[in-house]
Design a protein around this motif. Structure first.
Motif: not given
Ligand SMILES: NC(=O)c1ccc[n+]([C@@H]2O[C@H](COP(=O)([O-])OP(=O)(O)OC[C@H]3O[C@@H](n4cnc5c(N)ncnc54)[C@H](OP(=O)(O)O)[C@@H]3O)[C@@H](O)[C@H]2O)c1
Length: 237
Positions: A113-122, A214-224
């Motif tokens: 809903a807020r249009g930005w987020g990061r989830v990192v699973n260990i 978790a940063s803005d720098r990782a803007s194209l990494l998803a599902g890796a």
């Protein structure tokens, strides 16, 4: 406004290093463990993540989380498939997988809903490939699979979900240190034969990768699923 991060199992080891690094990078950081802890700069919310009602209370109390790190986990003694009990399997999934499922389901709608987020699973290299106890290996493989499913459902909304797979990481009070104290020669042999880098990983090395994701720098990494293991893992992928 600083971003709000929640790190499960963040009172020790890899989770604590992740929490401190996200704090260093400007976030407000909440951590949980079962035991109360006093950690300068971090907000500690004692929670047993294997208890669904405590997890729901944590998600509620945490507020509008921007960065979720599903770090809590462990091998709970390991063991081969034939030697392991159903209770061990349930325990491995209750500690490693279900907290990530329940917390992510609770928090992802807000991130979207807020249009930005990061989830990192260990996860672990023992999830990308065979190794470790059977139940732990299956639970960490589930974390990798879960990361992909989650990522595909929310990436279009600006929420990026990724997975990190550490190799063997040592720190005071952790499992590898206990094994090293109990069997220094055996662990020296393990390092020589199994760790191409010639040493264990340090929690900070994992934390730096998580902070990047978790940063803005990782803007194209998803599902890796990114291994961080000094070459320990044997997977080509
Ligand atoms: N260390 C390694 O070599 C390694 C390698 C690959 C992957 N990993 C993964 O990295 C993650 C962190 O590992 P670690 O070695 O740093 O773990 P650890 O030393 O076992 O630390 C676990 C953290 O989780 C908390 N915790 C444990 N059970 C909990 C529960 N039921 N509810 C809430 N908090 C709980 C602990 O606090 P309390 O004791 O107070 O509950 C502590 O903060 C795990 O997912 C692990 O599988 C570790």
């Amino acid at each position: 406004m600083p971003r709000l991060a929640l790190v499960t199992g963040g009172t020790r080891g890899i989770g604590l290093a992740i929490a401190q690094t996200l704090k260093r990078d400007g976030a407000r950081v909440i951590v949980c463990g079962r035991q109360p802890a006093s950690l300068p700069g971090l907000e500690v919310m004692p929670t047993d993540v294997t208890d669904a009602s405590q997890l729901a209370a944590l998600a509620e109390a945490a507020g509008p989380v921007d960065i979720l790190v599903n770090n809590v986990g462990g091998s709970l003694g390991g063991g081969s498939f034939l030697a392991s009990s159903a209770a061990q399997w349930q325990g491995a999934f209750a500690l490693n997988v279900m907290p990530a499922v329940i917390l992510s389901q609770a928090l992802l709608p807000g991130l979207r809903a807020r249009g930005w987020g990061r989830v990192v699973n260990i996860a672990s290299i023992w999830g990308r490939e065979s190794g470790g106890g059977a139940a732990y290996n299956a639970a960490k493989a589930a974390m990798i699979s879960l990361s992909k499913s989650m990522a595909l459902e929310v990436v279009a909304d600006g929420v990026l979900v990724n997975c990190v797979a550490p190799g063997s990481v040592i720190f005071p009070g952790g499992g590898w240190e206990r094994r090293q104290v109990a069997d220094p020669a055996g662990i020296a042999k393990f390092v020589e034969e199994k760790l191409p880098r010639g040493r264990f990983g340090d929690p900070q090395e994992v934390a730096e990768l998580v902070a990047f994701l978790a940063s803005d720098r990782a803007s194209l990494l998803a599902g890796a699923c990114i291994p961080i293991d000094g070459g320990q893992g044997q997977s080509n992928l």
